[in-house]
Design an enzyme around this catalytic site. Structure first.
Site, PDB file in Angstrom:
ATOM      1  N   SER A   1       6.786   4.017  12.604  1.00  0.00           N
ATOM      2  CA  SER A   1       8.029   5.060  12.607  1.00  0.00           C
ATOM      3  C   SER A   1       8.556   4.778  14.034  1.00  0.00           C
ATOM      4  CB  SER A   1       7.110   6.405  12.692  1.00  0.00           C
ATOM      5  OG  SER A   1       8.033   7.407  12.838  1.00  0.00           O
TER       6      SER A   1
ATOM      7  N   TYR B   1       0.413  11.905  14.889  1.00  0.00           N
ATOM      8  CA  TYR B   1       1.386  10.583  14.157  1.00  0.00           C
ATOM      9  C   TYR B   1       1.809   9.759  15.119  1.00  0.00           C
ATOM     10  CZ  TYR B   1       4.762   8.894  10.562  1.00  0.00           C
ATOM     11  OH  TYR B   1       5.363   8.293   9.968  1.00  0.00           O
TER      12      TYR B   1
ATOM     13  N   SER C   1       3.538   4.044  -4.591  1.00  0.00           N
ATOM     14  CA  SER C   1       3.802   4.791  -5.717  1.00  0.00           C
ATOM     15  C   SER C   1       5.145   5.697  -5.432  1.00  0.00           C
ATOM     16  CB  SER C   1       2.686   5.764  -5.972  1.00  0.00           C
ATOM     17  OG  SER C   1       2.370   6.632  -4.994  1.00  0.00           O
TER      18      SER C   1
ATOM     19  N   GLY D   1       8.633   6.750  -2.244  1.00  0.00           N
ATOM     20  CA  GLY D   1       9.425   6.640  -1.237  1.00  0.00           C
ATOM     21  C   GLY D   1       9.672   5.178  -0.921  1.00  0.00           C
ATOM     22  N   ILE D   2       9.453   4.998   0.475  1.00  0.00           N
ATOM     23  CA  ILE D   2       9.453   3.490   0.985  1.00  0.00           C
ATOM     24  C   ILE D   2       8.884   2.456   0.140  1.00  0.00           C
ATOM     25  CG2 ILE D   2       9.525   1.948   2.988  1.00  0.00           C
ATOM     26  CD1 ILE D   2      10.002   4.360   4.683  1.00  0.00           C
ATOM     27  N   GLY D   3       7.638   2.851  -0.204  1.00  0.00           N
ATOM     28  CA  GLY D   3       6.788   1.844  -0.706  1.00  0.00           C
ATOM     29  C   GLY D   3       7.255   1.536  -2.125  1.00  0.00           C
TER      30      GLY D   3
ATOM     31  N   THR E   1       0.911  -1.208  -0.006  1.00  0.00           N
ATOM     32  CA  THR E   1      -0.200  -0.144  -0.229  1.00  0.00           C
ATOM     33  C   THR E   1       0.864   1.220   0.073  1.00  0.00           C
ATOM     34  OG1 THR E   1      -0.312   0.053   2.325  1.00  0.00           O
ATOM     35  CG2 THR E   1      -1.976  -1.341   1.432  1.00  0.00           C
ATOM     36  N   GLY E   2       0.453   2.248  -0.617  1.00  0.00           N
ATOM     37  CA  GLY E   2       1.245   3.256  -0.972  1.00  0.00           C
ATOM     38  C   GLY E   2       2.408   3.244  -1.568  1.00  0.00           C
TER      39      GLY E   2
END
Length: 248
Positions: free
Chosen positions: A143, A156, A15, A17-19, A12-13
């Protein structure tokens, strides 16, 4: 255990960075990769193109993780294409910076919906397949702030603390079914989440990190990949924080 070319991983996510780094890491060994995104259609397609260079199967899917109906439609699409995930990487998330006293109820609800509820619903949809086949991997991207807390990032930190608790509890529930559940809680990583920092702030931050630098997304992806390996079957319920020695 399926062959690598038959094993599917949903990020998921995925597209950026880490993903995106995680997607490419799994694609590099020939796994079937599912790149989830919300609105970044072109970015997701670019990640897919890079993954396809490794010769495996790649699928992009869009869904709002806050909507069960959209997640159900995504699940139907994956099943239709033979991409039911054996590995789920719950990576999608949003940060928030600001004083706790300025946080609105709407901001709180939306942040929790994306960072925590979306992870819950995604996992609840795809865990039954893993349980039925007596094999699966669930890896939640958390995180370091979920472990230590951070001033001006109360919301967060709270959401990621929830991710960590979710990970530990679900790991105990799914362990008898051969499904592991772990969390990766990175320190500061070179992604869009830190683009608000100016040069002076970045330098000050790096000086506080014993390793003397920020992490690359690829370094975090390597840990995610390791936790997904069959050889990692005895590692479950863990929250591992790659942070360069910054927080211990």
């Amino acid at each position: 255990m399926k062959a690598l070319g038959e094993t599917a991983v949903l990020i998921t996510g995925g597209s950026r960075g880490i993903g995106s780094a995680v997607a490419e890491r799994f694609a590099s060994v020939g796994m079937k990769v599912i790149i989830h995104y919300l609105q970044a259609h072109e970015a997701a397609n670019e990640v897919a193109r890079r993954c396809l260079q490794y010769g495996g199967d790649v699928l992009t899917v869009t869904a709002d993780l806050r909507s069960r109906d959209q997640l159900l439609r995504m699940q139907e699409k994956l099943e239709l294409h033979g991409f039911t995930p054996d590995i789920l990487v719950n990576n999608a998330g949003v940060a928030h910076y600001g004083l706790f006293t300025d946080v609105t109820e709407e901001e709180w609800d939306d942040n929790m919906a994306i960072n925590l509820k979306g992870m819950f619903m995604c996992t609840q949809l795809f865990a039954p397949h893993m349980i039925s086949q007596k094999y699966g991997r669930i890896i939640n991207v958390s995180s370091v702030w979920g472990l230590t807390g951070a001033s001006c990032e109360v919301m967060y930190s709270t959401a990621k603390g929830g991710v960590n608790a979710f990970t530990k509890a679900l790991a105990k529930e799914l362990a008898p079914s051969g499904v592991t559940v772990n969390a990766v809680a990175p320190g500061v990583v070179e992604t869009d989440m830190i683009k608000h920092l100016n040069a002076e702030e970045r330098a000050l931050l790096q000086s506080d990190i014993p390793a003397g630098r920020l992490a690359s997304p690829e370094e975090i992806a390597s840990l995610v990949y390791f936790l997904a390996l069959p050889e990692s079957s005895y590692i479950t319920g863990q929250v591992i924080s790659p942070n360069g020695g910054w927080q211990t």
